[in-house]
Write a protein that holds these residues in place. Sequence first.
Motif, PDB file in Angstrom:
ATOM      1  N   ARG A   3      13.796  65.326  48.877  1.00 31.28           N
ATOM      2  CA  ARG A   3      13.799  66.791  48.949  1.00 31.28           C
ATOM      3  C   ARG A   3      14.497  67.405  47.737  1.00 31.28           C
ATOM      4  O   ARG A   3      14.012  68.388  47.155  1.00 31.28           O
ATOM      5  N   LYS A  30      12.714  69.866  44.760  1.00 25.52           N
ATOM      6  CA  LYS A  30      13.290  71.155  44.344  1.00 25.52           C
ATOM      7  C   LYS A  30      13.584  71.161  42.849  1.00 25.52           C
ATOM      8  O   LYS A  30      13.363  72.168  42.155  1.00 25.52           O
ATOM      9  N   THR A  31      14.086  70.041  42.332  1.00 22.22           N
ATOM     10  CA  THR A  31      14.362  69.960  40.897  1.00 22.22           C
ATOM     11  C   THR A  31      13.079  70.069  40.082  1.00 22.22           C
ATOM     12  O   THR A  31      13.048  70.736  39.036  1.00 22.22           O
ATOM     13  N   ILE A  79      10.320  71.650  40.959  1.00 29.69           N
ATOM     14  CA  ILE A  79       9.834  73.041  41.035  1.00 29.69           C
ATOM     15  C   ILE A  79      10.640  73.937  40.105  1.00 29.69           C
ATOM     16  O   ILE A  79      10.092  74.804  39.405  1.00 29.69           O
ATOM     17  N   ASP A  80      11.966  73.747  40.057  1.00 28.48           N
ATOM     18  CA  ASP A  80      12.787  74.554  39.156  1.00 28.48           C
ATOM     19  C   ASP A  80      12.477  74.261  37.698  1.00 28.48           C
ATOM     20  O   ASP A  80      12.424  75.172  36.868  1.00 28.48           O
ATOM     21  N   MET A 100       7.287  68.342  52.515  1.00 27.65           N
ATOM     22  CA  MET A 100       7.984  68.513  51.242  1.00 27.65           C
ATOM     23  C   MET A 100       7.029  68.424  50.065  1.00 27.65           C
ATOM     24  O   MET A 100       7.132  69.172  49.094  1.00 27.65           O
TER      25      MET A 100
END
Length: 407
Positions: A41, A45-46, A48-49, A173
């Motif tokens: 997860r 997120k990393t 996507i950023d 996810m």
Amino acid sequence: MASRSLGGLSGSRSGGGGGGKKSLSARNAAVERRNLITVCRFSVKTLIDRSCFETIDDSSPEFNNFAAILEQILSHRLKGQVTWFGYESPRSFWDYIRVACRKVSQNCICSIENMENVSSSRAKGRAWIRVALMEKHLSEYISTALRDFKTTRRFYEDGAIVLGEEANMLAGMLLGLNAIDFSFCLKGEGLDGNFPAVIDYTPYLKFTQSSDSISSDEEELRTLGSSGSESSTPETVGPPFIMDENSWFNKCKRVKQKYQLTLEQKGYLEELLRLRENQLSESVSQNKILLQRIEDSDLAHKLEKEQLEYIIVELQDQLKSYQSLDQLSAEVSLSQTSLDPGQSQEGDGKQDTLNLISEGKEDTPSLLGLCGSLTSVASYKSLTSLKSNDYLASPTTEMTSPGLTPS
């Protein structure tokens, strides 16, 4: 007796140890599954950023770490392949994917199987991850494979991540990765299947100091070092809470940077919201124009339909009238041939009646522009034939006829 008691004690201890080992192994398996899902997860997120600032390719460390994590998850408690001699040889998660994902529409399984530069099963699995990400179908592949529970049970042992509750979390996810545009080269070193994938946990283990903290990390370390020395006294424990100007300046600088970053993000979001509102207003206005055009076209079609229906009714009426005129003209012509000269007056009366009917029946004005003049109809020819004097009695014959002479 003593030996029996000791034996029973040792047996009870060994039994308790077996139960403790089972509970410990179950706890370790649960912790391992939870760690892999949590770090996956964080990795998503990393990614996507990072995709907001640059393109994600093979050189991105965030992607390499994500690929290693996904490979570890799909390889968790994967069964080996039993040979004819009873030995169990290791296998890759690609053996499971190529069987469980056959039902995906327009899948890339066959194309990866036919790749010339990819030979090992592990390399094909890594190529599949990259192709699925570029096609934005990785979540669909995983969901389809997890729904095939029979195949999953055949390839994985009990306690695997894909057989537990964490599998549904994994598919959810990976759905967020469909918003990222990936660009990979399928001939790079990342497809080398000779070495296993290693997860780098250091990006997710960084400690971020709270803004409410009084002292910085360096001061805390210095305080701990001084408190552990023999020369430290209780009087020297309190001063670390009194910060100097440099510490206050650094703290204010960090707060100012966070504030500026928040302001920039706020301005970006406001500009984005304004742009979306303008697009929405333009869409609403265009929708109104299209609706008005549709209403106008519907009204025009309705009027045209009414006019055509009215014209059809008039044509039907005229057709009926012309058919009746044809019948009357035929009857008159037949009667004229069979009548004697004394009954010519009656024929003249019928002929005058037909002439009056034909003169009174005018063409419908609404049909003149659409169908043209109807004076060329065969019934008009029959009517004009009745106006000739071939079948009418002359006045001299009427006066000299024996029936009209005075007695």
